[in-house]
Scaffold this motif. Structure first.
Motif, PDB file in Angstrom:
ATOM      1  N   GLY A  88       0.630  -1.213   0.026  1.00  0.00           N
ATOM      2  CA  GLY A  88      -0.099  -0.015   0.061  1.00  0.00           C
ATOM      3  C   GLY A  88       1.006   1.330   0.001  1.00  0.00           C
ATOM      4  N   GLY A  89       1.847   1.263   0.851  1.00  0.00           N
ATOM      5  CA  GLY A  89       2.713   2.295   0.971  1.00  0.00           C
ATOM      6  C   GLY A  89       3.618   2.603  -0.419  1.00  0.00           C
ATOM      7  N   GLU A  90       4.169   1.552  -1.178  1.00  0.00           N
ATOM      8  CA  GLU A  90       4.731   1.791  -2.132  1.00  0.00           C
ATOM      9  C   GLU A  90       3.906   2.265  -3.296  1.00  0.00           C
ATOM     10  N   ALA A  91       2.668   1.804  -3.370  1.00  0.00           N
ATOM     11  CA  ALA A  91       1.630   2.180  -4.338  1.00  0.00           C
ATOM     12  C   ALA A  91       1.399   3.632  -4.210  1.00  0.00           C
ATOM     13  N   ARG A  92       1.372   3.911  -2.901  1.00  0.00           N
ATOM     14  CA  ARG A  92       0.990   5.542  -2.834  1.00  0.00           C
ATOM     15  C   ARG A  92       2.273   6.337  -3.343  1.00  0.00           C
ATOM     16  N   ARG A  93       3.443   5.953  -3.237  1.00  0.00           N
ATOM     17  CA  ARG A  93       4.733   6.622  -3.794  1.00  0.00           C
ATOM     18  C   ARG A  93       4.620   6.713  -5.047  1.00  0.00           C
TER      19      ARG A  93
END
Length: 532
Positions: free
Chosen positions: A451-456
């Motif tokens: 989820g965090g990587e997708a947001r980055r």
């Protein structure tokens, strides 16, 4: 052409039967045994043409079905901003359009439209053939057929309503299923699955009832159509038998007419329910066309035409009287006036529900807004495309391509591998640990992102678009404070002339993150721009 050939070959069977019966009744069949073989051989072209038109119809149905989906999907690629797009704020409309509605229209509307074409051509060919056999029977065939032709009109309103109800119920089911799917983990974890399951069951029951109701209405029409088809067949049989008994017609003609009525019976029985399906699917056709057509833009104010001047300073992003109406009445954003100079990095503050997101959406053009907007001193008209110039990065991360490298090239036109490597080294704060993954395996599937990587990656796409105004709406939500601080700092240090950010939980002091100004939004009203 295929339908015409198939219809003529099918109707031609009556003349083959007439010739064969004439030979039998005259006692000449023994002298011409080849006639029986010709009659049997005639089944070969009949079968081939029947197969050809049906196969060709299914091919066209598949093509039209795919074209419908492409028309809807093309809106994602070719849509203009600002635009009153149904897709921006109603993702279920997009999902339903490419999955449910396109499938129903392809399977029902286009198939039955082609089928009607075949039935109409067959009907005309049958009438012509009847005239060649015995013209006196044409009025009887037309009169009896007319009864069946007018039946759909009696059920048109009920069928349209039944189809609309079915479509609405299916849309509810899709919405419920999407809601549950998107939040499955939380639903189970918070022990809310039972309530969600019941909502899904209720939606499914609604679909069942609507579907059964639609089928029952269709069954009524079909039953009447079958009875009408039998009426035509039996009526012509009776009239022909009477003519044979009176000596005004030979038996071969009667058998030929009976064969023609057998051919005609299928179109008569099918035309009403098929036409009824076409009628009942008109609502879906209109819906899909509405989704795939440009909309008229009559909201907003053309600042240049009105002679308005941008609030000073006018070299960045500015608005005057920007207003967004609420669905139930009132205003979500009321008369916003803002002038953000080039080089400014603005922190947009305010409580939840105050209108911060609405302000960014109105500036980007993804929300229907009245008022005037300027960018770089130039007025933006209501219909002017803002895509690429004013980039809005929302809270909802998306995957732009199946692999990581493909996500690095927003325009889809460059060397994706080179773009991935360049981004990995140019944006270490935004990408964080993802930079190493991009450098090592740029073809890794985007579905493997956390989820965090997708947001980055979502934030990076806005930066890679090199906009004149970058609008960030909780773009770093879900990242740990250190990662969010690094990403915001790099975004504020980007080459974008103007950056506006809505940040719910600031990871550090605003000035240390690169913010130069702040503006407060509360109760739908935008306060003055204040330097930090």
């Amino acid at each position: 052409m295929v339908v015409a050939i198939a219809s003529c070959v099918n109707v031609g069977m009556a003349f083959v039967v007439q010739a064969l019966v004439s030979l039998v009744t005259s006692g000449e069949l023994a002298a011409h045994p080849e006639a029986a073989w010709v009659a049997v051989a005639y089944l070969v072209p009949w079968a081939l043409t029947e197969y050809a038109w049906v196969a060709f119809t299914y091919h066209l149905v598949g093509r039209y079905q795919a074209d419908i989906r492409l028309n809807v999907m093309d809106q994602i690629k070719g849509t203009k901003v600002p635009r009153l797009s149904r897709f921006y704020h109603n993702p279920d409309a997009f999902r339903s359009g490419i999955v449910n509605d396109a499938g129903l229209i392809g399977a029902d509307y286009f198939y039955y439209t082609f089928r009607i074409t075949y039935d109409v051509v067959t009907f005309v060919a049958t009438i012509i053939a009847t005239g060649l056999i015995d013209p006196s029977f044409i009025p009887f065939v037309l009169g009896l057929s007319l009864v069946s032709a007018i039946l759909p009109k009696f059920a048109q309103k009920r069928l349209s309503e039944a189809q609309r109800r079915t479509s609405d119920r299916v849309a509810v089911l899709i919405a419920e299923a999407s809601r549950i799917t998107d939040g499955m983990e939380s639903l189970v974890s918070c022990r809310c699955a039972e309530r969600a399951w019941q909502a899904l069951v209720d939606a499914n029951e609604g679909v069942r009832r609507a579907f059964v109701h639609r089928l029952m209405v269709r069954t009524e029409v079909y039953t009447l159509s079958v009875a009408s088809g039998k009426l035509v067949t039996y009526g012509i049989w009776a009239l022909g038998a009477l003519a044979v008994a009176q000596g005004s017609m030979d038996l071969a003609k009667l058998v030929a007419l009976a064969q023609l009525m057998t051919v005609l019976q299928d179109p008569i029985q099918e035309i009403s329910p098929i036409y009824s399906d076409v009628i009942s699917n008109r609502a879906l056709v209109k819906k899909i066309k509405d989704l795939s057509q440009e909309e008229e833009l009559d909201d907003g104010e053309d600042a240049a035409a009105a002679g308005l001047a941008a609030p000073a300073p006018a070299d960045g992003l500015a608005c005057e009287g920007l207003t967004v109406a609420a669905e139930g009445g009132g205003e979500v954003l009321s008369g916003a006036r803002l002038a953000v100079p080039a080089g400014a990095r603005v922190l947009v503050e305010g409580p939840s529900g105050a209108g911060k997101t609405t302000l960014l959406r109105a500036l980007a053009g993804t929300a229907a807004a009245s008022g005037a907007v300027w960018l770089g001193g130039e007025p933006l008209g209501p219909a002017e495309d803002r895509a690429g110039r004013v980039c809005l990065v929302t809270q909802a991360a998306f995957r732009a391509a199946p692999d990581l490298a493909g996500c690095m090239d927003p325009g889809g036109s460059g060397d994706v591998l080179a773009a991935a490597r360049e981004a990995a080294s140019a944006w270490p704060g935004v990408l964080g640990p993802l930079a190493a993954r991009l450098a090592e395996d740029p073809r890794a599937p985007a579905s493997s992102l956390s989820g965090g990587e997708a947001r980055r990656l979502h934030l990076l796409r806005g930066l890679l678009a090199a906009p004149e105004a970058l609008l960030l709406d909780e773009a770093c939500a879900g990242l740990d404070p250190a990662s969010a601080a690094a990403a915001l700092s790099e975004a504020n240090a980007s080459a974008a002339p103007v950056v506006l950010s809505v940040v719910h939980d600031l990871p550090a002091d605003p000035a240390s993150l690169g913010f130069t100004h702040r503006v407060r939004v509360e109760g739908g009203r935008v306060g003055p721009l204040e330097p930090l």
